[in-house]
Design an enzyme around this catalytic site. Structure first.
Site, PDB file in Angstrom:
ATOM      1  N   ASP A   1     -88.961 -91.821  69.313  1.00  0.00           N
ATOM      2  CA  ASP A   1     -90.278 -91.419  68.208  1.00  0.00           C
ATOM      3  C   ASP A   1     -91.689 -92.584  68.435  1.00  0.00           C
ATOM      4  O   ASP A   1     -92.998 -92.248  68.280  1.00  0.00           O
ATOM      5  CB  ASP A   1     -89.817 -91.454  66.895  1.00  0.00           C
ATOM      6  CG  ASP A   1     -88.680 -91.023  66.333  1.00  0.00           C
ATOM      7  OD1 ASP A   1     -87.565 -90.617  67.575  1.00  0.00           O
ATOM      8  OD2 ASP A   1     -90.035 -89.143  65.917  1.00  0.00           O
TER       9      ASP A   1
ATOM     10  N   ARG B   1     -89.726 -80.947  63.515  1.00  0.00           N
ATOM     11  CA  ARG B   1     -88.889 -82.369  63.251  1.00  0.00           C
ATOM     12  C   ARG B   1     -89.408 -83.088  64.760  1.00  0.00           C
ATOM     13  O   ARG B   1     -89.407 -81.921  66.019  1.00  0.00           O
ATOM     14  CB  ARG B   1     -88.426 -82.866  62.939  1.00  0.00           C
ATOM     15  CG  ARG B   1     -87.269 -81.686  62.273  1.00  0.00           C
ATOM     16  CD  ARG B   1     -85.949 -81.832  63.870  1.00  0.00           C
ATOM     17  NE  ARG B   1     -85.761 -82.608  64.681  1.00  0.00           N
ATOM     18  CZ  ARG B   1     -85.746 -82.532  66.185  1.00  0.00           C
ATOM     19  NH1 ARG B   1     -85.506 -81.507  66.346  1.00  0.00           N
ATOM     20  NH2 ARG B   1     -84.832 -83.820  66.494  1.00  0.00           N
TER      21      ARG B   1
ATOM     22  N   ARG C   1     -94.896 -88.785  57.830  1.00  0.00           N
ATOM     23  CA  ARG C   1     -93.312 -89.494  58.570  1.00  0.00           C
ATOM     24  C   ARG C   1     -95.048 -90.371  59.320  1.00  0.00           C
ATOM     25  O   ARG C   1     -95.063 -90.520  59.961  1.00  0.00           O
ATOM     26  CB  ARG C   1     -92.867 -88.326  59.282  1.00  0.00           C
ATOM     27  CG  ARG C   1     -92.407 -87.694  58.599  1.00  0.00           C
ATOM     28  CD  ARG C   1     -91.517 -86.677  59.199  1.00  0.00           C
ATOM     29  NE  ARG C   1     -89.880 -87.409  59.767  1.00  0.00           N
ATOM     30  CZ  ARG C   1     -89.014 -87.356  60.409  1.00  0.00           C
ATOM     31  NH1 ARG C   1     -88.567 -86.062  61.032  1.00  0.00           N
ATOM     32  NH2 ARG C   1     -88.067 -88.041  59.975  1.00  0.00           N
TER      33      ARG C   1
END
Ligand code: MRU
Length: 349
Positions: A240, A48, A94
């Site tokens: 992100d 991640r 994701r």
């Protein structure tokens, strides 16, 4: 971080992912032998953090091409068609971290250009390898720029994990802290635990302790009080996805920390590579925010903590408005307001 416990390792055949679900208790690797394994690794958060997701996706794309060419003996149009499915499968894991799509597109460009080239697989493997090697170099450059913003003796608050574990190595936000320490400054860190997935408590604390960096874990609801007590000199987080106007999507709770930092006159910095900037996304409201399983909120430490049947909302990210951000640290330098201009300049060829 030493090579033994690197976040992701390419051994020429398989991608080995340090299984972050098991940290800090166990250091185990999850082996990806094909593209579907990589998709599972990303979706299940075995790996991640935006840059680490991007680098893993690149190797997943290579493994997908290899499977289709070697096992299924596909070429030409058929290969192109099936590679669209590979890209879709990995891309559906994701939605928020733009590095995932950035890396897949970079791989696809090489694929399309060389689909009939006998060296296609070698070129794709090299591209994936370059993406991961570049990540470390970029983080170190970013760290050097960011270190200038910190003073000897500072205590930095960070949220989630934007460290070696969220990248191929060194980290973005934690890279800045590492670089400041390497330049001789004494820096201490407060890590928000980062409910519900506990990246701060489990991962940031683990990797900083491994590097003997002074770290104190607090629960998320303590951040305001810790700032009020005068214990924090700066906040540094990762990202992100950064929109063209400088709005930043990052781990849920980041926005709350930014508001608190403004109230207490504490600089709030975002450290991210240029690959995290999504110039096609005009502002934060256009960024897709991932919602994850309700069980992440419902359970804590393996125990159900909510009454049966209660409603749950579990957005994994939030958006911090650009006016709350003191600077964005990139490998191309430090960006300041107005971000539409400073970001825009990076994308003029
Ligand atoms: O859900 P995660 O753990 O992938 O979220 C990670 C973060 O929000 C990080 O802060 C971000 O990806 C930057 S990592 C250098």
């Amino acid at each position: 971080m030493n090579l033994k416990t690197r976040t992701l390792q390419w051994d020429g055949t398989c991608l080995r992912l340090l299984d972050q679900r098991k940290l800090p208790e166990k250091e185990e690797y999850f082996i990806c032998r094909n593209d579907s394994d990589v998709a599972v690794g990303i979706r299940d958060m075995i790996v991640r953090g935006a840059p680490a997701i991007g680098a893993s996706a690149a190797f997943g794309y290579y493994l997908g091409t290899k499977r289709l060419m070697m096992d299924e003996k596909l070429k030409g149009h058929e290969l192109i068609e099936k590679m669209n499915d590979v890209k879709k499968e990995i891309g559906s894991t994701r939605p928020t971290a733009v590095n995932l799509f950035w890396a897949l597109e970079r791989m696809e460009k090489i694929f399309i250009k060389n689909v009939d080239n006998p060296c296609l697989l070698g070129l794709l493997e090299k591209e994936a390898y370059d993406i991961s090697a570049d990540d470390i170099r970029i983080n170190k450059t970013m760290g050097k720029y960011g270190a200038e913003l910190l003073n000897d003796g500072d205590c930095v608050l960070t949220h989630c994990n934007a460290g070696a574990l969220a990248t191929v190595d060194y980290g973005t936000a934690l890279g800045v802290i590492r670089a400041a320490i390497e330049s001789g400054k004494k820096i201490r860190v407060f890590a928000d635990e980062t409910r519900p997935y506990l990246q701060g408590a489990r991962l940031t604390a683990w990797e900083l302790m491994k590097d003997k960096i002074d770290v104190t874990v607090i629960t998320d609801n303590m951040a305001g009080w810790v700032m009020k007590l005068g214990k924090i000199n700066a906040v540094i987080v990762g990202a992100d996805r950064i929109a063209a106007n400088g709005d930043v999507a990052n781990k849920i709770g980041t926005y709350m920390v930014a508001v608190l930092a403004r109230k207490h006159n504490i600089p709030f910095y975002v450290a991210a590579p240029v690959s995290t900037i999504d110039i096609k996304t005009k502002c934060g409201s256009e960024i897709p925010i991932e919602e994850r399983s309700h069980d992440e909120v419902r359970f804590c430490g393996g125990r159900e903590i909510t009454p049966a049947g209660v409603k749950i909302f579990n957005p994994a990210f939030d958006v911090t408005d650009n006016d709350l951000i003191s600077a964005i640290i990139t490998e191309r330098g430090i960006l300041r307001q107005p971000y539409s201009e400073s970001i825009g300049k990076l994308f003029i060829d």
